[in-house]
Design a protein around this motif. Structure first.
Motif, short mmCIF file in Angstrom:
data_model
loop_
_atom_site.label_atom_id
_atom_site.label_comp_id
_atom_site.label_asym_id
_atom_site.label_seq_id
_atom_site.Cartn_x
_atom_site.Cartn_y
_atom_site.Cartn_z
N MET A 192 0.84 -1.17 0.00
CA MET A 192 0.00 0.00 0.00
C MET A 192 0.89 1.24 0.00
O MET A 192 1.81 1.34 0.80
CB MET A 192 -0.89 -0.01 1.25
N LYS A 193 0.61 2.14 -0.90
CA LYS A 193 1.36 3.38 -0.98
C LYS A 193 0.42 4.55 -0.71
O LYS A 193 -0.62 4.67 -1.34
CB LYS A 193 2.02 3.54 -2.34
N ILE A 194 0.83 5.39 0.24
CA ILE A 194 0.05 6.56 0.62
C ILE A 194 0.98 7.76 0.64
O ILE A 194 2.13 7.64 1.08
CB ILE A 194 -0.62 6.37 1.99
N ASN A 195 0.51 8.88 0.20
CA ASN A 195 1.30 10.11 0.16
C ASN A 195 1.82 10.44 1.57
O ASN A 195 1.08 10.34 2.55
CB ASN A 195 0.44 11.25 -0.38
N ILE A 196 3.06 10.87 1.67
CA ILE A 196 3.71 11.18 2.94
C ILE A 196 2.99 12.28 3.72
O ILE A 196 3.06 12.34 4.94
CB ILE A 196 5.20 11.55 2.71
N LYS A 197 2.26 13.15 3.02
CA LYS A 197 1.59 14.25 3.72
C LYS A 197 0.49 13.74 4.66
O LYS A 197 0.05 14.47 5.54
CB LYS A 197 1.03 15.27 2.73
N TYR A 198 0.05 12.50 4.50
CA TYR A 198 -0.97 11.92 5.37
C TYR A 198 -0.39 11.13 6.54
O TYR A 198 -1.13 10.56 7.32
CB TYR A 198 -1.89 11.01 4.57
N LYS A 199 0.93 11.11 6.66
CA LYS A 199 1.58 10.30 7.68
C LYS A 199 1.13 10.68 9.10
O LYS A 199 0.78 9.81 9.90
CB LYS A 199 3.10 10.43 7.58
N GLN A 200 1.14 11.95 9.43
CA GLN A 200 0.76 12.38 10.78
C GLN A 200 -0.71 12.08 11.07
O GLN A 200 -1.05 11.63 12.16
CB GLN A 200 1.03 13.87 10.99
N ALA A 201 -1.57 12.28 10.11
CA ALA A 201 -3.00 12.02 10.30
C ALA A 201 -3.26 10.53 10.50
O ALA A 201 -4.06 10.14 11.36
CB ALA A 201 -3.80 12.54 9.11
N ILE A 202 -2.58 9.69 9.74
CA ILE A 202 -2.76 8.24 9.88
C ILE A 202 -2.19 7.76 11.19
O ILE A 202 -2.80 6.93 11.89
CB ILE A 202 -2.14 7.50 8.67
N PHE A 203 -1.03 8.27 11.58
CA PHE A 203 -0.43 7.89 12.86
C PHE A 203 -1.36 8.29 14.01
O PHE A 203 -1.62 7.48 14.91
CB PHE A 203 0.94 8.56 13.03
N ALA A 204 -1.88 9.51 13.97
CA ALA A 204 -2.80 9.97 15.02
C ALA A 204 -4.06 9.12 15.05
O ALA A 204 -4.56 8.76 16.12
CB ALA A 204 -3.15 11.44 14.78
N PHE A 205 -4.57 8.76 13.87
CA PHE A 205 -5.77 7.91 13.80
C PHE A 205 -5.52 6.56 14.47
O PHE A 205 -6.31 6.11 15.28
CB PHE A 205 -6.20 7.71 12.35
N LEU A 206 -4.42 5.91 14.10
CA LEU A 206 -4.13 4.59 14.65
C LEU A 206 -3.86 4.63 16.16
O LEU A 206 -4.30 3.75 16.91
CB LEU A 206 -2.96 3.95 13.91
N MET A 207 -3.14 5.65 16.61
CA MET A 207 -2.89 5.79 18.05
C MET A 207 -4.19 6.04 18.80
O MET A 207 -4.45 5.41 19.83
CB MET A 207 -1.89 6.90 18.32
N ALA A 208 -5.00 6.95 18.31
CA ALA A 208 -6.27 7.26 18.96
C ALA A 208 -7.19 6.05 18.95
O ALA A 208 -7.87 5.76 19.94
CB ALA A 208 -6.94 8.44 18.27
N PHE A 209 -7.21 5.33 17.85
CA PHE A 209 -8.06 4.14 17.73
C PHE A 209 -7.71 3.11 18.79
O PHE A 209 -8.57 2.64 19.52
CB PHE A 209 -7.89 3.56 16.32
N THR A 210 -6.44 2.76 18.88
CA THR A 210 -6.03 1.69 19.81
C THR A 210 -6.09 2.13 21.27
O THR A 210 -6.58 1.39 22.12
CB THR A 210 -4.62 1.17 19.48
N ILE A 211 -5.62 3.32 21.57
CA ILE A 211 -5.60 3.77 22.96
C ILE A 211 -7.02 4.01 23.47
O ILE A 211 -7.35 3.62 24.59
CB ILE A 211 -4.71 5.01 23.12
N SER A 212 -7.87 4.64 22.66
CA SER A 212 -9.25 4.88 23.11
C SER A 212 -9.99 3.56 23.28
O SER A 212 -10.81 3.41 24.20
CB SER A 212 -9.98 5.80 22.14
#
Length: 89
Positions: A1-21
């Protein structure tokens, strides 16, 4: 899967928020409600609210926290002790 680097922070925040919440809401609902017939409904409701809050926190707070951490002078105790011992000799 290839995703533009500009979405890296948003995806990281999403995954962290998803798992921790998910983890925190599961534990808190388990403690407060217990495992009964309303557990799943209560957990999913609380997880949804917790995720929204956690996502914005995980997306925006790291920027401010990184600025604070950059102002702290961190030292390595081993290196500091070694340099002090060499200075004495």
């Amino acid at each position: 899967m290839k995703i533009n680097i500009k979405y890296k922070q948003a995806i990281f925040a999403f995954l962290m928020a998803f798992t921790i919440s998910m983890l925190i809401s599961f534990i808190l609902v388990s403690i407060n409600v217990g495992y009964n017939n309303i557990f799943l409904q209560a957990w999913l409701k609380n997880w949804g609210m917790a995720f929204i809050i956690a996502y914005f926190g995980a997306y925006f707070f790291p920027r401010f926290i990184q600025k604070i951490v950059m102002k702290i002078n961190f030292v390595d105790k081993k290196t500091e002790a070694s340099n002090s011992a060499k200075a004495i000799l």
